[in-house]
Design a protein around this motif. Structure first.
Motif, PDB file in Angstrom:
ATOM      1  N   LEU A  21       0.830  -1.465   0.061  1.00 53.25           N
ATOM      2  CA  LEU A  21      -0.022   0.115   0.053  1.00 53.25           C
ATOM      3  C   LEU A  21       1.061   1.238  -0.047  1.00 53.25           C
ATOM      4  CD1 LEU A  21      -2.737   1.175   0.020  1.00 53.25           C
ATOM      5  CD2 LEU A  21      -2.900   0.898   2.497  1.00 53.25           C
ATOM      6  N   GLU A  22       2.035   1.306   0.993  1.00 53.07           N
ATOM      7  CA  GLU A  22       2.685   2.466   0.805  1.00 53.07           C
ATOM      8  C   GLU A  22       3.440   2.662  -0.484  1.00 53.07           C
ATOM      9  OE1 GLU A  22       3.283   5.005   3.030  1.00 53.07           O
ATOM     10  OE2 GLU A  22       1.462   3.972   3.655  1.00 53.07           O
ATOM     11  N   SER A  23       4.066   1.534  -1.094  1.00 50.05           N
ATOM     12  CA  SER A  23       4.658   1.576  -2.312  1.00 50.05           C
ATOM     13  C   SER A  23       3.552   2.024  -3.525  1.00 50.05           C
ATOM     14  CB  SER A  23       5.140   0.281  -2.803  1.00 50.05           C
ATOM     15  OG  SER A  23       5.449   0.311  -3.950  1.00 50.05           O
ATOM     16  N   ALA A  24       2.444   1.665  -3.533  1.00 50.01           N
ATOM     17  CA  ALA A  24       1.265   1.799  -4.381  1.00 50.01           C
ATOM     18  C   ALA A  24       0.893   3.591  -4.308  1.00 50.01           C
ATOM     19  CB  ALA A  24       0.058   1.097  -4.204  1.00 50.01           C
ATOM     20  N   LYS A  25       0.960   3.847  -3.048  1.00 46.59           N
ATOM     21  CA  LYS A  25       0.746   5.368  -2.935  1.00 46.59           C
ATOM     22  C   LYS A  25       1.695   6.164  -3.624  1.00 46.59           C
ATOM     23  CE  LYS A  25      -1.771   4.968   1.628  1.00 46.59           C
ATOM     24  NZ  LYS A  25      -1.684   5.287   2.967  1.00 46.59           N
ATOM     25  N   HIS A  26       2.934   5.785  -3.954  1.00 47.50           N
ATOM     26  CA  HIS A  26       3.878   6.724  -4.434  1.00 47.50           C
ATOM     27  C   HIS A  26       4.085   6.272  -5.952  1.00 47.50           C
ATOM     28  CE1 HIS A  26       4.689   8.201  -0.466  1.00 47.50           C
ATOM     29  NE2 HIS A  26       4.812   7.037  -0.155  1.00 47.50           N
ATOM     30  N   HIS A  27       3.464   5.341  -6.406  1.00 47.21           N
ATOM     31  CA  HIS A  27       3.550   5.172  -7.801  1.00 47.21           C
ATOM     32  C   HIS A  27       2.371   5.218  -8.591  1.00 47.21           C
ATOM     33  CE1 HIS A  27       4.150   2.191 -11.156  1.00 47.21           C
ATOM     34  NE2 HIS A  27       5.384   1.881 -10.614  1.00 47.21           N
TER      35      HIS A  27
END
Length: 56
Positions: A21-27
């Motif tokens: 989720l954290e990665s997806a927020k920045h992608h």
């Protein structure tokens, strides 16, 4: 699988979803629908973890 082992596995999956989720927020290519799906999965795991802690 014991309740403790199951709980440990759920906690591991919850942590993995948190990282995703954290990665997806920045992608930039991740849309809100995908992010919402990850959040729902994470919440479902959290509810299951809470339920097992109370009953286990």
């Amino acid at each position: 699988m014991s309740i403790r082992e199951h709980l440990t596995e759920l906690e591991r999956r919850h942590a993995t979803l948190e990282k995703e989720l954290e990665s997806a927020k920045h992608h930039p290519s991740m849309d809100e629908l995908e992010i919402g799906n990850l959040k729902r999965q994470k919440l479902k795991l959290k509810d299951e973890i809470s339920r097992l802690r109370v009953t286990g």
